[in-house]
Scaffold this active site. Structure first.
Site, PDB file in Angstrom:
ATOM      1  N   VAL A  60       0.826  -1.210   0.000  1.00  0.00           N
ATOM      2  CA  VAL A  60       0.000   0.000   0.000  1.00  0.00           C
ATOM      3  C   VAL A  60       0.862   1.263   0.000  1.00  0.00           C
ATOM      4  CG1 VAL A  60      -2.111  -0.964   0.977  1.00  0.00           C
ATOM      5  CG2 VAL A  60      -0.286  -0.222   2.510  1.00  0.00           C
ATOM      6  N   CYS A  61       2.135   1.111  -0.389  1.00  0.00           N
ATOM      7  CA  CYS A  61       3.029   2.260  -0.464  1.00  0.00           C
ATOM      8  C   CYS A  61       3.196   2.642  -1.927  1.00  0.00           C
ATOM      9  CB  CYS A  61       4.383   1.907   0.137  1.00  0.00           C
ATOM     10  SG  CYS A  61       5.393   3.371   0.314  1.00  0.00           S
ATOM     11  N   ILE A  62       3.050   3.922  -2.228  1.00  0.00           N
ATOM     12  CA  ILE A  62       3.201   4.361  -3.623  1.00  0.00           C
ATOM     13  C   ILE A  62       4.342   5.365  -3.759  1.00  0.00           C
ATOM     14  CG2 ILE A  62       0.867   3.819  -4.448  1.00  0.00           C
ATOM     15  CD1 ILE A  62       0.059   6.695  -3.768  1.00  0.00           C
TER      16      ILE A  62
END
Length: 327
Positions: free
Chosen positions: A175-177
């Site tokens: 969930v890291c962009i």
């Protein structure tokens, strides 16, 4: 500088002759600081992964945990409660002014947590170095984990400042962009970054991000991690915080990043996103399965404990071994 890079799905570990009669003989214990833990894993210190009741369950059962920092006022009562129960106390701090005052307040109250994790996205910074020194001054007995970083220089600098362990991983999480929004990070080569950092480290390293399977935990240990931080594999359980929704008769739970608008409550400097994960049932069951898989890995490594994994040979297969099949 050219660096041979690879990630979890590019690597396969090579088995050694098995020396145990049953995988149940294999010991997955790991030591971090003054304490031993059942497994070399720690759920990510994110709001949808850890909460007080999960932290209590983990501490009571001999697992490591790190409480998130997104409810600042709850931390002192939490440390008091854990100390009263004689369980380990492990919390997170940021680096802003109020966090400096918080560390001083802990010292004033004579409340030294067993572990403090300094938790910011780009941990190779003066603010983190100053925070390490501040904690070491006010709470010299506390084990300090600092991160996140992605280079050997950063590991050395934080260790030299007094960090007892460093956390490696910039943006490889599900969930890291960060990698998309900024162009920076260890996404896509997290395992190689871990290896690069571990070679420079004199103190423990916690691998953080990019773990998609239980085998990835083992690969992290092979390439130098003492502890492995896990987000998505721990998301979506009965005990997890976060909303549940039912779609077409299937239950899902929300999972969002620590720099997402859902956590921040505003659209500013967003480097995280929200996803829905299929409901996975009980956290206890996942921990049991992880434990058994780790025991199997140790038996494949030809040993009786985690040390055996650090010595196995490996191959780099530049094609995905799962061929797109999710387990």
């Amino acid at each position: 500088m050219s660096l041979k890079v690879f990630d979890y799905e590019d690597v396969q570990l090579i088995p050694n002759k098995c020396i145990v009669n049953s995988r149940s003989e294999c010991d997955t214990t790991v030591i971090l600081g003054k304490h031993a833990f059942k497994m070399p894993i720690v759920p990510a210190n994110m709001q949808t992964i850890i909460n007080e009741s999960i932290a209590e369950f983990l501490a009571e059962n001999g697992y490591f945990y790190i409480m998130h920092r997104f409810d600042g006022a709850a931390r002192i009562p939490f440390v008091k409660k854990m100390k009263k129960r004689q369980w380990i106390s492990s919390i997170s701090v940021g680096v802003k002014k109020e966090e400096c005052l918080f560390v001083e307040e802990l010292a004033k109250q004579g409340l030294a947590p067993d572990y403090i994790t300094i938790d910011i996205a780009h941990g190779h910074s003066n603010s983190v170095i100053e925070m390490i020194q501040r904690i070491k001054t006010h709470l010299p007995e506390t084990f300090v984990i600092a991160g996140n970083v992605g280079t050997p220089e950063a590991v050395r600098e934080l260790e030299n400042a007094g960090a007892d362990a460093t956390k490696v991983g910039i943006g490889p999480g599900k969930v890291c962009i960060t990698k998309i929004k900024t162009g920076f990070g260890t996404g896509g080569w997290q395992l190689a970054a871990l290896r690069w950092c571990a070679k420079a480290a004199r103190k423990p390293i916690i691998a953080d991000g990019g773990i998609r399977t239980h085998g990835d935990i083992v690969k992290s240990i092979r390439f130098g991690a003492t502890m492995v931080m896990i987000g998505s594999l721990f998301a979506g359980h009965e005990e997890s915080s976060g909303e549940t929704k039912i779609e077409n008769g299937i239950a899902y739970k929300e999972y969002f990043g620590s720099a997402s608008e859902f956590q921040k409550g505003e659209k500013k400097n967003i480097e995280g996103k929200k996803i829905w994960i299929q409901h996975k049932g009980s956290l206890k069951d996942t921990l049991v399965e992880m434990h058994q898989d780790l025991q199997s890995s140790i038996s494949y490594a030809g040993g009786r404990d985690l040390e055996a994994i650090r010595k196995v040979d490996y191959v780099i297969v530049k094609n995905s071994i799962f061929n797109g099949d999710a387990i």
